[in-house]
Enzyme design. Sequence first.
Site, PDB file in Angstrom:
ATOM      1  N   LYS A 119       0.808  -1.202   0.085  1.00 40.39           N
ATOM      2  CA  LYS A 119      -0.054  -0.005  -0.189  1.00 40.39           C
ATOM      3  C   LYS A 119       1.038   1.087  -0.091  1.00 40.39           C
ATOM      4  O   LYS A 119       0.390   2.264  -0.654  1.00 40.39           O
ATOM      5  CB  LYS A 119      -0.858   0.117   1.249  1.00 40.39           C
ATOM      6  CG  LYS A 119      -1.863  -1.051   0.785  1.00 40.39           C
ATOM      7  CD  LYS A 119      -3.466  -0.818   1.460  1.00 40.39           C
ATOM      8  CE  LYS A 119      -4.426  -1.856   0.900  1.00 40.39           C
ATOM      9  NZ  LYS A 119      -5.883  -1.546   1.689  1.00 40.39           N
ATOM     10  N   LYS A 201      -4.054 -10.393  -6.688  1.00 39.29           N
ATOM     11  CA  LYS A 201      -5.225 -10.740  -5.797  1.00 39.29           C
ATOM     12  C   LYS A 201      -6.170  -9.753  -6.516  1.00 39.29           C
ATOM     13  O   LYS A 201      -6.156  -8.497  -6.741  1.00 39.29           O
ATOM     14  CB  LYS A 201      -4.931 -10.157  -4.437  1.00 39.29           C
ATOM     15  CG  LYS A 201      -6.151 -10.230  -3.472  1.00 39.29           C
ATOM     16  CD  LYS A 201      -5.850  -9.774  -2.072  1.00 39.29           C
ATOM     17  CE  LYS A 201      -6.187  -8.314  -1.873  1.00 39.29           C
ATOM     18  NZ  LYS A 201      -6.911  -8.112  -0.679  1.00 39.29           N
ATOM     19  N   LYS A 204     -10.777  -4.617  -4.232  1.00 32.13           N
ATOM     20  CA  LYS A 204     -11.959  -3.622  -4.674  1.00 32.13           C
ATOM     21  C   LYS A 204     -11.275  -2.189  -4.792  1.00 32.13           C
ATOM     22  O   LYS A 204     -12.075  -1.299  -5.428  1.00 32.13           O
ATOM     23  CB  LYS A 204     -13.101  -3.448  -3.374  1.00 32.13           C
ATOM     24  CG  LYS A 204     -12.522  -3.017  -1.921  1.00 32.13           C
ATOM     25  CD  LYS A 204     -13.738  -3.060  -1.050  1.00 32.13           C
ATOM     26  CE  LYS A 204     -13.529  -4.288   0.167  1.00 32.13           C
ATOM     27  NZ  LYS A 204     -12.446  -3.665   1.021  1.00 32.13           N
TER      28      LYS A 204
HETATM   29  P1  ATP Z   1      -8.801  -3.039  -0.374  1.00 28.78           P
HETATM   30  O1  ATP Z   1      -8.843  -3.363  -1.792  1.00 28.78           O
HETATM   31  O2  ATP Z   1      -9.433  -1.805  -0.057  1.00 28.78           O
HETATM   32  O3  ATP Z   1      -7.356  -3.313   0.125  1.00 28.78           O
HETATM   33  P2  ATP Z   1      -9.821  -5.693  -0.080  1.00 28.78           P
HETATM   34  O4  ATP Z   1     -10.731  -5.884  -1.336  1.00 28.78           O
HETATM   35  O5  ATP Z   1      -8.411  -6.391   0.025  1.00 28.78           O
HETATM   36  O6  ATP Z   1      -9.517  -4.234   0.183  1.00 28.78           O
HETATM   37  P3  ATP Z   1     -10.198  -6.133   2.663  1.00 28.78           P
HETATM   38  O7  ATP Z   1     -11.452  -5.078   3.314  1.00 28.78           O
HETATM   39  O8  ATP Z   1      -9.001  -5.685   3.076  1.00 28.78           O
HETATM   40  O9  ATP Z   1     -10.481  -5.937   1.189  1.00 28.78           O
HETATM   41  O10 ATP Z   1     -10.571  -7.754   3.225  1.00 28.78           O
HETATM   42  C1  ATP Z   1     -11.727  -7.997   3.651  1.00 28.78           C
HETATM   43  C2  ATP Z   1     -11.571  -9.544   3.788  1.00 28.78           C
HETATM   44  O11 ATP Z   1     -11.670 -10.244   2.296  1.00 28.78           O
HETATM   45  C3  ATP Z   1     -10.287 -10.152   4.109  1.00 28.78           C
HETATM   46  O12 ATP Z   1     -10.340 -11.302   5.097  1.00 28.78           O
HETATM   47  C4  ATP Z   1      -9.617 -10.248   3.142  1.00 28.78           C
HETATM   48  O13 ATP Z   1      -8.579 -11.466   3.243  1.00 28.78           O
HETATM   49  C5  ATP Z   1     -10.401 -10.939   2.146  1.00 28.78           C
HETATM   50  N1  ATP Z   1     -10.252 -10.963   0.628  1.00 28.78           N
HETATM   51  C6  ATP Z   1      -9.767  -9.694   0.217  1.00 28.78           C
HETATM   52  N2  ATP Z   1      -9.765  -9.718  -1.167  1.00 28.78           N
HETATM   53  C7  ATP Z   1      -9.824 -11.058  -1.178  1.00 28.78           C
HETATM   54  C8  ATP Z   1      -9.365 -11.903  -2.479  1.00 28.78           C
HETATM   55  N3  ATP Z   1      -9.155 -11.600  -3.782  1.00 28.78           N
HETATM   56  N4  ATP Z   1      -9.696 -13.449  -2.295  1.00 28.78           N
HETATM   57  C9  ATP Z   1     -10.122 -13.852  -1.288  1.00 28.78           C
HETATM   58  N5  ATP Z   1     -10.215 -13.168  -0.055  1.00 28.78           N
HETATM   59  C10 ATP Z   1      -9.884 -11.930  -0.020  1.00 28.78           C
END
Ligand code: ATP
Length: 336
Positions: A119, A201, A204
């Site tokens: 990040k 990964k 969002k």
């Molecule tokens: P950002 O893009 O804002 O960093 P994010 O989409 O990675 O957010 P988080 O709010 O950080 O989402 O994560 C919420 C939950 O979703 C966590 O348990 C994280 O491990 C899970 N998660 C996020 N992205 C994935 C993915 N691509 N596959 C599986 N689990 C995920």
Amino acid sequence: MSEQLPRKKRILSGIQPTGTFTLGNYVGAVRNWGALQTEEHECLYMIADLHALTVRQEPAKLRRNTREAAAMLLAAGIDPARSLLFVQSHVPAHTQLSWALSCCTQFGELSRMTQYKDKSAKHPDNVNAGLFTYPVLMAADILIYNADLVPVGIDQKQHLELARNIAQRFNGLYSPTFTMPEPYILKAGAKIMSLQEPDKKMSKSDTNANSFVLMTDDADTILRKFKRAVTDSDGVVRASEDKPGVTNLMTIYSVFTGKDFEAIEKEFDGQGYGAFKEAVAQSVIDGLAPIQGEYKRILEDKDYVDGVLKQGAEQASRLADRMVAKVYKKIGLLQL
Ligand code: ATP
Ligand code: LTN
């Protein structure tokens, strides 16, 4: 003699209100949250709004995202009769514990966190102290409730290991205080990959909207995104490390249909990617439809959503305040 009932396992997890949830959030985390709501568990689920502040947020949007996140969690099966659902900033004890824990956390440990490295590379103009200390607040979120299990996607595993190290250090320095939390990461779907760059990964906050499927995407959008998903040129539906795009689609299809990889390979034998991608899209469209219907309905009832969050915060605060009082006493802060 009366037999003692085994203590229920406590479950805690959180998700940031940084935007509409993706299919990755659902498959990797939220779907498991719902499934864990059984007689053997006591579940606490949290919208991590304080964590969201580590990247720049527009105030009105953050407020809206927080309520939408609550509505989506309720739509995806979090049942307020069986779980506490609350917003992190509504339970100030988390930040109170976080300070005490940050004084038991080493600079070097935090520097090794890959999410911090990723990040800060992504937002070089805003490498703030919160981004750096983020995992300490996450440790506080978990340890404050003596959580036994933390259902997350695999990207959060390193943060959980840090939480365990902090707990162990604190327990050793003072006296046994915190339960050692275990990550709860299901093999299938622990890391859903970007549809455009399948070695990354699905996230969002990705700037390319074709890289993710949102929980609110309509059927046409879902179909279009899967049709455009990056695969490879050999045209065979088979899971393998050198076929990350196809393997990712197979994982998604497997989660939504319950079929294993062998069955999926057989089903699309000799068919090429066109039919396969359409089938994956349809399974997701069908799987998300009931959640989307519920989401629309729940979001219209703002009073209901706010009522659930209020009750969740009150009950969580009772547990969390008790732990902070205990910790503050142990570390030598004067109590009057
Ligand atoms: P950002 O893009 O804002 O960093 P994010 O989409 O990675 O957010 P988080 O709010 O950080 O989402 O994560 C919420 C939950 O979703 C966590 O348990 C994280 O491990 C899970 N998660 C996020 N992205 C994935 C993915 N691509 N596959 C599986 N689990 C995920
Ligand atoms: N850091 C997590 C969100 C989160 C969390 C938690 C997850 C904040 N506090 C406590 C599990 C337990 C993330 O998904 N980025």
